[in-house]
Write a protein that holds these residues in place. Structure first.
Motif, PDB file in Angstrom:
ATOM      1  N   PRO A   1     -58.542  -3.632 -96.613  1.00 50.83           N
ATOM      2  CA  PRO A   1     -60.041  -3.407 -96.715  1.00 50.83           C
ATOM      3  C   PRO A   1     -60.550  -4.767 -97.260  1.00 50.83           C
ATOM      4  CG  PRO A   1     -59.178  -1.666 -98.039  1.00 50.83           C
ATOM      5  CD  PRO A   1     -57.947  -2.570 -97.753  1.00 50.83           C
ATOM      6  N   GLY A   2     -61.861  -5.128 -96.215  1.00 51.36           N
ATOM      7  CA  GLY A   2     -62.391  -6.071 -96.869  1.00 51.36           C
ATOM      8  C   GLY A   2     -62.664  -7.301 -95.697  1.00 51.36           C
ATOM      9  N   LEU A   3     -61.507  -7.168 -94.814  1.00 46.43           N
ATOM     10  CA  LEU A   3     -61.345  -8.096 -93.667  1.00 46.43           C
ATOM     11  C   LEU A   3     -62.488  -7.781 -92.733  1.00 46.43           C
ATOM     12  CD1 LEU A   3     -59.462 -10.068 -92.470  1.00 46.43           C
ATOM     13  CD2 LEU A   3     -58.034  -8.637 -91.407  1.00 46.43           C
ATOM     14  N   ASP A   4     -63.245  -8.619 -92.375  1.00 45.05           N
ATOM     15  CA  ASP A   4     -64.454  -8.267 -91.554  1.00 45.05           C
ATOM     16  C   ASP A   4     -64.087  -8.265 -90.146  1.00 45.05           C
ATOM     17  OD1 ASP A   4     -64.662 -10.854 -90.043  1.00 45.05           O
ATOM     18  OD2 ASP A   4     -65.158 -11.582 -92.156  1.00 45.05           O
ATOM     19  N   ALA A   5     -64.822  -7.550 -89.278  1.00 45.77           N
ATOM     20  CA  ALA A   5     -64.715  -7.161 -88.093  1.00 45.77           C
ATOM     21  C   ALA A   5     -64.305  -8.571 -87.205  1.00 45.77           C
ATOM     22  CB  ALA A   5     -65.878  -6.645 -87.270  1.00 45.77           C
ATOM     23  N   LYS A   6     -65.097  -9.460 -87.262  1.00 45.34           N
ATOM     24  CA  LYS A   6     -64.814 -10.935 -86.497  1.00 45.34           C
ATOM     25  C   LYS A   6     -63.285 -11.313 -86.726  1.00 45.34           C
ATOM     26  CE  LYS A   6     -65.781 -14.692 -87.822  1.00 45.34           C
ATOM     27  NZ  LYS A   6     -66.629 -16.291 -88.172  1.00 45.34           N
ATOM     28  N   HIS A   7     -62.786 -11.409 -88.007  1.00 40.18           N
ATOM     29  CA  HIS A   7     -61.508 -12.032 -88.340  1.00 40.18           C
ATOM     30  C   HIS A   7     -60.564 -11.040 -87.941  1.00 40.18           C
ATOM     31  CE1 HIS A   7     -63.808 -14.585 -91.125  1.00 40.18           C
ATOM     32  NE2 HIS A   7     -63.070 -15.509 -90.346  1.00 40.18           N
ATOM     33  N   LEU A   8     -60.856  -9.603 -88.050  1.00 39.87           N
ATOM     34  CA  LEU A   8     -60.045  -8.665 -87.809  1.00 39.87           C
ATOM     35  C   LEU A   8     -59.674  -8.562 -86.172  1.00 39.87           C
ATOM     36  CD1 LEU A   8     -58.287  -5.977 -88.131  1.00 39.87           C
ATOM     37  CD2 LEU A   8     -60.350  -4.640 -87.989  1.00 39.87           C
ATOM     38  N   GLN A   9     -60.602  -8.792 -85.486  1.00 39.87           N
ATOM     39  CA  GLN A   9     -60.619  -8.843 -84.181  1.00 39.87           C
ATOM     40  C   GLN A   9     -59.798 -10.184 -83.562  1.00 39.87           C
ATOM     41  OE1 GLN A   9     -61.385  -6.181 -81.725  1.00 39.87           O
ATOM     42  NE2 GLN A   9     -60.047  -7.550 -80.587  1.00 39.87           N
ATOM     43  N   ASN A  10     -59.839 -11.191 -84.021  1.00 43.75           N
ATOM     44  CA  ASN A  10     -59.319 -12.575 -83.927  1.00 43.75           C
ATOM     45  C   ASN A  10     -57.832 -12.477 -84.223  1.00 43.75           C
ATOM     46  OD1 ASN A  10     -61.729 -13.941 -83.282  1.00 43.75           O
ATOM     47  ND2 ASN A  10     -62.027 -14.789 -85.328  1.00 43.75           N
ATOM     48  N   ILE A  11     -57.451 -11.528 -85.208  1.00 41.21           N
ATOM     49  CA  ILE A  11     -56.065 -11.487 -85.608  1.00 41.21           C
ATOM     50  C   ILE A  11     -55.382 -10.464 -84.488  1.00 41.21           C
ATOM     51  CG2 ILE A  11     -54.462 -10.556 -87.292  1.00 41.21           C
ATOM     52  CD1 ILE A  11     -56.533 -11.341 -89.408  1.00 41.21           C
ATOM     53  N   ILE A  12     -56.042  -9.627 -84.219  1.00 35.23           N
ATOM     54  CA  ILE A  12     -55.585  -8.678 -83.016  1.00 35.23           C
ATOM     55  C   ILE A  12     -55.115  -9.282 -81.896  1.00 35.23           C
ATOM     56  CG2 ILE A  12     -55.873  -6.572 -81.850  1.00 35.23           C
ATOM     57  CD1 ILE A  12     -57.720  -5.684 -84.223  1.00 35.23           C
ATOM     58  N   ASN A  13     -56.377 -10.074 -81.551  1.00 27.20           N
ATOM     59  CA  ASN A  13     -56.100 -10.875 -80.235  1.00 27.20           C
ATOM     60  C   ASN A  13     -54.709 -12.020 -80.430  1.00 27.20           C
ATOM     61  OD1 ASN A  13     -58.048  -9.665 -79.094  1.00 27.20           O
ATOM     62  ND2 ASN A  13     -59.595 -11.206 -79.381  1.00 27.20           N
ATOM     63  N   ALA A  14     -54.619 -12.469 -81.497  1.00 24.94           N
ATOM     64  CA  ALA A  14     -53.783 -13.721 -81.706  1.00 24.94           C
ATOM     65  C   ALA A  14     -52.285 -13.124 -81.840  1.00 24.94           C
ATOM     66  CB  ALA A  14     -54.048 -14.540 -82.866  1.00 24.94           C
ATOM     67  N   LEU A  15     -52.193 -11.829 -82.355  1.00 22.73           N
ATOM     68  CA  LEU A  15     -50.938 -11.183 -82.611  1.00 22.73           C
ATOM     69  C   LEU A  15     -50.588 -10.306 -81.693  1.00 22.73           C
ATOM     70  CD1 LEU A  15     -51.048 -10.832 -86.557  1.00 22.73           C
ATOM     71  CD2 LEU A  15     -50.180 -12.824 -85.095  1.00 22.73           C
ATOM     72  N   SER A  16     -51.330 -10.166 -80.537  1.00 21.85           N
ATOM     73  CA  SER A  16     -51.022  -9.272 -79.705  1.00 21.85           C
ATOM     74  C   SER A  16     -51.021  -7.758 -80.049  1.00 21.85           C
ATOM     75  CB  SER A  16     -49.913  -9.424 -78.828  1.00 21.85           C
ATOM     76  OG  SER A  16     -50.010 -10.934 -78.003  1.00 21.85           O
ATOM     77  N   LEU A  17     -51.945  -7.252 -80.736  1.00 24.59           N
ATOM     78  CA  LEU A  17     -51.853  -6.181 -81.336  1.00 24.59           C
ATOM     79  C   LEU A  17     -52.760  -4.924 -80.569  1.00 24.59           C
ATOM     80  CD1 LEU A  17     -51.843  -7.142 -85.043  1.00 24.59           C
ATOM     81  CD2 LEU A  17     -49.891  -6.593 -83.649  1.00 24.59           C
ATOM     82  N   LYS A  18     -53.348  -5.187 -79.376  1.00 26.99           N
ATOM     83  CA  LYS A  18     -54.387  -4.329 -78.921  1.00 26.99           C
ATOM     84  C   LYS A  18     -54.092  -2.814 -78.950  1.00 26.99           C
ATOM     85  CE  LYS A  18     -56.547  -8.447 -76.530  1.00 26.99           C
ATOM     86  NZ  LYS A  18     -56.750  -8.716 -75.182  1.00 26.99           N
ATOM     87  N   LYS A  19     -52.459  -2.775 -78.543  1.00 29.21           N
ATOM     88  CA  LYS A  19     -52.099  -1.112 -78.296  1.00 29.21           C
ATOM     89  C   LYS A  19     -51.858  -0.649 -79.593  1.00 29.21           C
ATOM     90  CE  LYS A  19     -50.775  -1.975 -73.434  1.00 29.21           C
ATOM     91  NZ  LYS A  19     -49.661  -1.935 -72.526  1.00 29.21           N
ATOM     92  N   ALA A  20     -51.876  -1.289 -80.535  1.00 27.09           N
ATOM     93  CA  ALA A  20     -51.293  -0.764 -82.046  1.00 27.09           C
ATOM     94  C   ALA A  20     -52.353   0.038 -82.791  1.00 27.09           C
ATOM     95  CB  ALA A  20     -50.862  -1.895 -83.003  1.00 27.09           C
ATOM     96  N   SER A  21     -51.865   0.866 -83.421  1.00 23.07           N
ATOM     97  CA  SER A  21     -53.085   1.931 -84.261  1.00 23.07           C
ATOM     98  C   SER A  21     -53.494   0.956 -85.330  1.00 23.07           C
ATOM     99  CB  SER A  21     -52.181   3.108 -84.788  1.00 23.07           C
ATOM    100  OG  SER A  21     -53.367   3.964 -85.470  1.00 23.07           O
TER     101      SER A  21
END
Length: 682
Positions: free
Chosen positions: A251-271
């Motif tokens: 918790p605490g990881l804001d939406a912008k950085h969360l989305q950047n990490i999802i994109n960078a690590l190819s996690l779009k299909k992960a829960s």
């Protein structure tokens, strides 16, 4: 129109079992360190659920109008909140009372900072590999490894780094003793406390724990044995690089950085799961606490066995009467001795066995290798598709093959889950000796899995086992033309489903004719709809059905017109309940079976499973007494109700804790038998 029978969802039912594990962690009557272990087991179970079941749920359709994936995620989220509550509000305060200050979600205490800094420099720093996440950076987080997302600001610019947490190389928890008090600190907190050492020029630093869980499924096509092992080994190397099924973040990881990490690590299909501050809480079992007073009292394995007085060889004893080992209450040395005697007995010509999960330093395999080296014909069916044990099984299979053991792998679409061993001898009227079990032939898991192992010289039954080994050596799936006339064994793909159906039908007929009836079944999982429907039919005919199901249970009990005569219980205690036992009343002349098979679709239709009758009346009564203790457990058993809730039983002043009762019962049985043998010899 016939109404469809009610069934629980398979995966939600399993999550109900994991909730039962969590309840044991919250039980203040359980020793403190054992409660911590139950938290560890819960977390480990959940990791495997995300690796194995969540990928399937993501692809599944709706079940009774519910999105199974979303339903599971909701249940898990609720359980995770309870996990955090148990740890922070109950266990950590109790640890404090015992002199252990567990630094959980807090700054490092001032008094141990010098030690923490020194430890970072001397032990940790050399394992760290900060990776600057630029637009073209390729970074692949390994399965279930821990990482820190570090966001720094420097000269009005923002930079993101990934920093590994080397818990695969270093202890996850570090204990520091100061002034008579023990502090326990997470490895990642040591890194976070010293993070500025890695980024000395940063104006500000924020860091967050993350973890990625990946799909564990292997995809290996059938081929010849040599090529099959090579293919499996190649797939195993890729397993930890499968598609992401869960991205767990602090918790605490804001939406912008969360989305950047999802994109960078190819996690779009992960829960996407917002967890607590800490992940991989299965590591709790490695907390550096070694106080016997905080653990279960020791129950040394009973060394003697009913019917075996050690004045003769085990083979001589089995030739006279059937024997049964109840692990872990009784020593597993008897099983090791069976294989050792087979290896050195000059009359033994052939040995056959199945191996599903092999111990890391298996004494059983060493005995098989020794037997082959002295010229005995040894045939071993090794199951390569035993999930998460494939690598170890391949290793031992190769060693056995080098020693001259004939290794047979099952076809890709059919697992061999049966637990059998067969010895064939010369110069005797009883050429066959055999071993049949409810659990794996594995001395490591036998220390904490409850299983039952039959040793027998029943020649007709073992002759059928030899026929089964012969069929399995052909490496093909059973077809209708592959009829083996099993009169004793119940073998999945051949007669197991038919025989269990007939046994239930007989109880139904007896109940309808006003005769005594009843069914008691203990297994790990029950899912298969034909057999569940048969139990519903039995209930409607007035048959009392007692069911002990440890984890998955799709059968819904207590529904009028469907299952009002069915009661389901679940037991969770210090040992993992693993035995499968089937008892049919048969007008008081009970028929009792044990075996490897749960009532799951995979067991009934996609595996080779073997169940077998218990003919010896003393052993039959012994086994029924054990099951009776479990059914009457008021301490560690819960009822599963029609809403899939774990309902505690009303505890009596002198209630039964079945595992303790079984240990005492077997101790008394052996004591009485020893006295009888002594009296007979004098």
């Amino acid at each position: 129109m016939i109404k469809e029978p009610l069934l629980f969802n398979r995966d939600i039912s399993w999550l109900s079992f994991n909730e039962r594990v969590l309840l044991e962690a919250g039980n203040t009557e359980v020793p403190l360190f054992e409660r911590i272990k139950f938290l560890s087991i819960y977390s480990s179970n959940l990791d495997e659920f995300y690796r194995v079941r969540m990928p399937a749920l993501q692809k599944s359709d709706y079940d009774n109008g519910h999105n199974c994936y979303e339903q599971a995620a909701t249940v898990i989220n609720k359980q995770q909140q309870e996990f955090g509550k148990i740890l922070s509000k109950s266990i950590i305060p109790e640890l404090e009372k015992q002199g252990y200050h567990f630094c959980y979600k807090e700054d490092i205490p001032t008094e141990i900072i010098p030690y923490i800094t020194s430890y970072f420099y001397s032990q940790v720093a050399g394992f760290l590999h900060p990776v600057h996440m630029l637009d073209n950076t390729v970074f692949f987080p390994e399965n279930n490894r821990l990482y820190l997302v570090v966001i720094i600001r420097k000269d009005l610019e923002e930079h993101t780094y990934m920093v590994n947490i080397p818990s695969n190389h270093l202890n996850r928890f570090i204990k520091i003793t100061q002034s008579g008090k023990s502090y326990i600190v997470f490895l990642e907190d040591i890194i976070r406390h010293n993070i500025k050492i890695l980024f000395p020029d940063a104006d500000s630093i924020c860091s967050y724990n993350i973890k990625v869980t990946r799909d564990a499924e292997l995809d290996v096509l059938d081929s010849d044995d040599e090529d099959l092992t090579d293919r499996f080994e190649k797939q195993l190397k890729k397993r930890d690089y499968g598609s992401a099924t869960r991205f767990l973040y602090e918790p605490g990881l804001d939406a912008k950085h969360l989305q950047n990490i999802i994109n960078a690590l190819s996690l779009k299909k992960a829960s996407l799961v917002q967890g607590g501050r800490y992940h991989n809480m299965k590591d709790l079992a490695s907390l550096p606490i070694r106080d016997p007073a905080l653990s279960y009292p020791d129950w040394p394995a009973i060394q003697d066995l009913n019917g075996f007085d050690h004045s003769e060889t085990l083979f001589e004893a089995v030739s006279k009467r059937d024997l049964m080992v109840h692990a872990p209450y009784q020593t597993y040395d008897t099983i090791l001795r069976f294989f050792n005697e087979a290896a050195i007995n000059n009359d033994v010509e052939e040995i056959y066995t199945t191996l599903y999960r092999v111990a890391s330093d298996s004494k059983i395999v060493h005995a098989l290798i020794s037997a082959a080296r002295v010229g005995k014909k040894v045939t071993v069916l090794v199951e390569l598709k035993a999930r998460f044990d494939e690598e170890n099984n391949i290793l031992w299979a190769k060693r056995m093959k080098l020693a001259g053991v004939k290794i047979v792998y099952s076809v890709n679409s059919l697992k061999v889950h049966a637990k059998l061993a067969l010895v064939k001898r010369k110069n005797t009227d009883l050429p066959y000796l055999g071993l049949m079990a409810t659990g794996n032939l594995n001395e490591s898991t036998a220390r904490f899995y409850t299983d039952h192992i039959l040793l027998t010289a029943n020649q007709p039954m073992l002759a059928e086992a030899e026929k089964l080994f012969g069929f399995l050596s052909k490496k093909k799936k059973p077809e209708k033309t592959d009829a083996i006339n099993f009169q004793h064994l119940l073998v999945a793909q051949f007669n197991l489903l038919t025989k269990f159906t007939e046994l239930i039908d007989r109880e139904i007929e007896n109940a309808r004719n006003g005769l005594s009836s009843g069914i008691t079944i203990k297994l790990n999982n029950i899912e298969e709809e034909v057999l569940i429907s048969k139990l519903y039919e039995a209930s409607n005919a007035g048959v009392k059905v007692n069911l002990i199901a440890r984890s998955i249970c799709r059968l819904v009990p207590g529904i009028p017109g469907q299952s009002e005569n069915i009661t389901v219980k679940r037991i969770v205690d210090r040992y993992l309940e693993h035995g499968r036992v089937f008892i049919f009343h048969n007008e008081g002349n009970h028929e009792v079976f044990m075996g490897s098979s749960d009532w799951m679709n995979r067991n009934i239709y996609r595996r080779i499973e073997v169940c077998f009758p218990i003919y010896d009346n003393d052993l039959k009564n012994e086994l029924m007494s054990i099951i009776s203790l479990q059914w009457n457990d008021t301490q560690k058993a819960v009822l599963i109700d029609k809403d899939l809730k774990n309902v505690p039983l009303v505890k009596k002043a002198k209630g039964i804790r079945s595992q303790e009762g079984i240990y005492q019962y077997l101790s008394e049985v052996v004591k009485n038998t020893t006295q009888e043998l002594t009296q007979a010899s004098t």
